[in-house]
Design a protein around this motif. Structure first.
Motif, PDB file in Angstrom:
ATOM      1  N   LEU A  32      11.175  57.409  29.022  1.00 46.35           N
ATOM      2  CA  LEU A  32      10.329  58.296  29.805  1.00 46.35           C
ATOM      3  C   LEU A  32       8.855  57.929  29.677  1.00 46.35           C
ATOM      4  CD1 LEU A  32      11.901  61.848  29.425  1.00 46.35           C
ATOM      5  CD2 LEU A  32      11.418  60.625  31.527  1.00 46.35           C
ATOM      6  N   THR A  33       8.449  57.448  28.515  1.00 43.63           N
ATOM      7  CA  THR A  33       7.060  57.040  28.342  1.00 43.63           C
ATOM      8  C   THR A  33       6.722  55.925  29.330  1.00 43.63           C
ATOM      9  OG1 THR A  33       7.171  57.627  25.997  1.00 43.63           O
ATOM     10  CG2 THR A  33       5.329  56.254  26.694  1.00 43.63           C
ATOM     11  N   GLY A  34       7.624  54.979  29.493  1.00 42.62           N
ATOM     12  CA  GLY A  34       7.428  53.901  30.460  1.00 42.62           C
ATOM     13  C   GLY A  34       7.331  54.413  31.883  1.00 42.62           C
ATOM     14  N   LEU A  35       8.126  55.441  32.214  1.00 46.64           N
ATOM     15  CA  LEU A  35       8.052  56.035  33.547  1.00 46.64           C
ATOM     16  C   LEU A  35       6.676  56.663  33.769  1.00 46.64           C
ATOM     17  CD1 LEU A  35       9.306  57.012  36.252  1.00 46.64           C
ATOM     18  CD2 LEU A  35       9.955  59.091  35.021  1.00 46.64           C
ATOM     19  N   TYR A  36       6.209  57.453  32.803  1.00 46.00           N
ATOM     20  CA  TYR A  36       4.888  58.070  32.942  1.00 46.00           C
ATOM     21  C   TYR A  36       3.803  57.003  33.045  1.00 46.00           C
ATOM     22  CZ  TYR A  36       6.379  62.891  32.234  1.00 46.00           C
ATOM     23  OH  TYR A  36       6.943  64.139  32.388  1.00 46.00           O
ATOM     24  N   LEU A  37       3.927  55.942  32.284  1.00 45.83           N
ATOM     25  CA  LEU A  37       2.955  54.849  32.353  1.00 45.83           C
ATOM     26  C   LEU A  37       2.957  54.232  33.752  1.00 45.83           C
ATOM     27  CD1 LEU A  37       0.893  53.218  30.708  1.00 45.83           C
ATOM     28  CD2 LEU A  37       2.757  51.698  30.074  1.00 45.83           C
ATOM     29  N   GLN A  38       4.126  54.067  34.348  1.00 43.32           N
ATOM     30  CA  GLN A  38       4.219  53.516  35.704  1.00 43.32           C
ATOM     31  C   GLN A  38       3.577  54.453  36.722  1.00 43.32           C
ATOM     32  OE1 GLN A  38       5.488  50.384  36.686  1.00 43.32           O
ATOM     33  NE2 GLN A  38       4.286  51.027  38.461  1.00 43.32           N
ATOM     34  N   ILE A  39       3.824  55.745  36.591  1.00 44.70           N
ATOM     35  CA  ILE A  39       3.222  56.727  37.504  1.00 44.70           C
ATOM     36  C   ILE A  39       1.700  56.660  37.411  1.00 44.70           C
ATOM     37  CG2 ILE A  39       2.930  59.201  37.968  1.00 44.70           C
ATOM     38  CD1 ILE A  39       5.879  59.503  36.844  1.00 44.70           C
ATOM     39  N   ILE A  40       1.185  56.644  36.192  1.00 41.20           N
ATOM     40  CA  ILE A  40      -0.265  56.582  35.985  1.00 41.20           C
ATOM     41  C   ILE A  40      -0.825  55.283  36.569  1.00 41.20           C
ATOM     42  CG2 ILE A  40      -2.051  56.351  34.210  1.00 41.20           C
ATOM     43  CD1 ILE A  40      -0.217  58.345  32.559  1.00 41.20           C
ATOM     44  N   ASP A  41      -0.150  54.169  36.328  1.00 40.64           N
ATOM     45  CA  ASP A  41      -0.619  52.892  36.842  1.00 40.64           C
ATOM     46  C   ASP A  41      -0.634  52.885  38.368  1.00 40.64           C
ATOM     47  OD1 ASP A  41      -1.440  50.081  36.307  1.00 40.64           O
ATOM     48  OD2 ASP A  41       0.422  49.652  37.392  1.00 40.64           O
ATOM     49  N   ASP A  42       0.415  53.406  38.982  1.00 37.18           N
ATOM     50  CA  ASP A  42       0.471  53.458  40.446  1.00 37.18           C
ATOM     51  C   ASP A  42      -0.686  54.289  40.999  1.00 37.18           C
ATOM     52  OD1 ASP A  42       2.767  51.909  40.347  1.00 37.18           O
ATOM     53  OD2 ASP A  42       4.129  53.582  40.735  1.00 37.18           O
ATOM     54  N   LEU A  43      -0.943  55.432  40.396  1.00 44.41           N
ATOM     55  CA  LEU A  43      -2.019  56.310  40.854  1.00 44.41           C
ATOM     56  C   LEU A  43      -3.385  55.715  40.541  1.00 44.41           C
ATOM     57  CD1 LEU A  43      -2.612  58.962  42.259  1.00 44.41           C
ATOM     58  CD2 LEU A  43      -2.303  60.139  40.088  1.00 44.41           C
ATOM     59  N   TYR A  44      -3.519  55.050  39.403  1.00 41.69           N
ATOM     60  CA  TYR A  44      -4.783  54.416  39.014  1.00 41.69           C
ATOM     61  C   TYR A  44      -5.193  53.359  40.033  1.00 41.69           C
ATOM     62  CZ  TYR A  44      -8.261  52.069  36.071  1.00 41.69           C
ATOM     63  OH  TYR A  44      -9.423  51.512  35.582  1.00 41.69           O
ATOM     64  N   ARG A  45      -4.231  52.604  40.530  1.00 36.19           N
ATOM     65  CA  ARG A  45      -4.513  51.489  41.440  1.00 36.19           C
ATOM     66  C   ARG A  45      -4.853  51.955  42.858  1.00 36.19           C
ATOM     67  NH1 ARG A  45      -3.491  46.845  38.834  1.00 36.19           N
ATOM     68  NH2 ARG A  45      -2.165  46.942  37.021  1.00 36.19           N
ATOM     69  N   ILE A  46      -4.488  53.197  43.207  1.00 37.74           N
ATOM     70  CA  ILE A  46      -4.822  53.729  44.525  1.00 37.74           C
ATOM     71  C   ILE A  46      -6.253  54.261  44.481  1.00 37.74           C
ATOM     72  CG2 ILE A  46      -4.322  55.551  46.196  1.00 37.74           C
ATOM     73  CD1 ILE A  46      -1.399  55.260  45.492  1.00 37.74           C
ATOM     74  N   ASP A  47      -7.011  53.983  45.518  1.00 36.88           N
ATOM     75  CA  ASP A  47      -8.411  54.383  45.632  1.00 36.88           C
ATOM     76  C   ASP A  47      -9.201  53.915  44.409  1.00 36.88           C
ATOM     77  OD1 ASP A  47     -10.772  55.430  46.536  1.00 36.88           O
ATOM     78  OD2 ASP A  47     -10.119  57.510  46.555  1.00 36.88           O
ATOM     79  N   PRO A  48      -9.300  52.588  44.224  1.00 39.17           N
ATOM     80  CA  PRO A  48      -9.976  52.053  43.043  1.00 39.17           C
ATOM     81  C   PRO A  48     -11.454  52.420  42.954  1.00 39.17           C
ATOM     82  CG  PRO A  48      -9.445  50.287  44.585  1.00 39.17           C
ATOM     83  CD  PRO A  48      -8.790  51.534  45.098  1.00 39.17           C
ATOM     84  N   GLY A  49     -12.054  52.863  44.048  1.00 41.96           N
ATOM     85  CA  GLY A  49     -13.445  53.303  44.004  1.00 41.96           C
ATOM     86  C   GLY A  49     -13.657  54.449  43.034  1.00 41.96           C
ATOM     87  N   LEU A  50     -12.634  55.271  42.840  1.00 41.71           N
ATOM     88  CA  LEU A  50     -12.741  56.382  41.884  1.00 41.71           C
ATOM     89  C   LEU A  50     -12.850  55.874  40.449  1.00 41.71           C
ATOM     90  CD1 LEU A  50     -10.090  58.927  43.235  1.00 41.71           C
ATOM     91  CD2 LEU A  50     -12.571  59.002  43.504  1.00 41.71           C
TER      92      LEU A  50
END
Length: 164
Positions: A32-50
């Protein structure tokens, strides 16, 4: 995982084996930790200006009940290593109280806040919303998401995306 090493442990966090000779995977765990890490990474990469100019990533994991405290700590550690940033657990309110978020102007000058909300759990799945927040005018959301455990492990789908 089976690890063959010289018997010494390096004093670091997390602990490291000294001079590993052989590593073999004996079974896949419920990552599950890997899943949460993937979710965070996916969201982090969207709208990199933030992400521009940040030095801190904060996580409000108060609604996350399917990770242990040590798994939450590992998630922060892994995220910090992935992006070369300081990480910490904190709520929006705590960051305001510490003066890191300007509540009047709704702005987190030096960081991002990832918040998981509206979580419902079962043995093989859970639902969630997650947001990446920098300011009142700078946030990105994954809404009505579903995570499911399959034969190959955990995966998730995003119901909707929103931006402010």
């Amino acid at each position: 995982v089976d690890v063959v090493y010289d018997g010494s442990m390096m004093e670091s966090f997390p602990a490291q084996f000294s001079r590993p000779v052989k590593i073999s995977v004996t079974a896949l765990a419920d990552d599950l930790t890997g899943l949460y890490l993937q979710i965070i990474d996916d969201l982090y990469r969207i709208d990199p200006g933030l992400n521009d100019g940040i030095s801190l990533v904060a996580f409000d994991l108060s609604a996350v009940e399917n990770l242990s405290p040590s798994e939450k700590s590992a998630l922060l550690y892994l995220t910090g290593n992935a992006y070369g940033l300081e990480t910490r657990a904190a709520t929006y309110k705590e960051l305001v109280e510490e003066g890191l978020i300007d509540e009047e102007n709704l702005y987190f000058e030096k960081g991002l806040l990832f918040t998981f909300d509206d979580m419902e759990f079962s043995d093989q799945s859970f639902t969630f919303d997650v947001k990446k927040w920098r300011s009142g005018l700078g946030a990105y959301y994954f809404v009505d998401c579903t995570a499911e455990k399959g034969e190959a492990g955990w995966d998730y789908s995003v119901g909707q995306e929103a931006i402010s």
